[in-house]
Write an enzyme that holds these catalytic residues in place. Sequence first.
Site: not given
Ligand code: 13P
Length: 249
Positions: A9-10, A212, A233-234
């Site tokens: 998820n960018w 995370s 995410g990140g």
């Molecule tokens: P992170 O991996 O940056 O914590 O984000 C998770 C997320 O919200 C994926 O949709």
Amino acid sequence: MRQTLVAGNWKMNGSREENRHLLDGIKAGLSEGVGAEVVVCPPAIYIPQVARRLNGSGITWGGQDLSLHESGAYTGEISAAMLWDYQCRYVIIGHSERRSLHGETDAQVAEKFLVAQKVGLTPILCIGELLEEREAGETEAVVARQLDAVIDASGIQAIAGSVIAYEPVWAIGTGKTASPQQAQDVHAFIRQRVATQNTDVAEKVQILYGGSVKPDNAAELFAMADIDGGLIGGASLDAEGFLAICRAV
Ligand code: 13P
């Protein structure tokens, strides 16, 4: 046996130039295949670029949200049919950032789930508790409420054609991952909740963990019995990191 799925998820990140590097890096790294289905969900404006670059690669793509409406006077919105038009297979529904920053309710999320499936998109339904809800011992009640809203609106069979992502809000973007056991406990609860209505659907539905996930914690999370992959995410913004997570399957 459930297929493992790793979805990036960018969020609101990227540029044409950065996306080119990222996509080429992911494509090159996955050319020999991994044991997971790999999906990227870019900001809507970059979906055509992603579709062009990933066409024929075996990597699939999806949207981060969609409109409740089919078409019409809804300035700024993107419809399910528009995502489908650019060969999206998936769409994230009910991400906690949409729930908290845009006030999306359980009922709206349930409606979006229906709208997505109507055109053939597979919803990635995000559910998860806030830190204060976890601390108050309400985790199961919260995820049950969020899940039941969708099951009540769409029926249990619709869950078979979806992916569920358990994303504890306190773990998103904070570097605080749920421990593999904490995540497994909630995943097992979610599967059990589905099983009370239909055991075949419960056995089949993929439940991803998000919050995370990094190259150094992915393998132990993915090794848990009810964790069928991740929503990243990140760490999905860096080709090497994302590839390392895909290879942790
Ligand atoms: P992170 O991996 O940056 O914590 O984000 C998770 C997320 O919200 C994926 O949709």
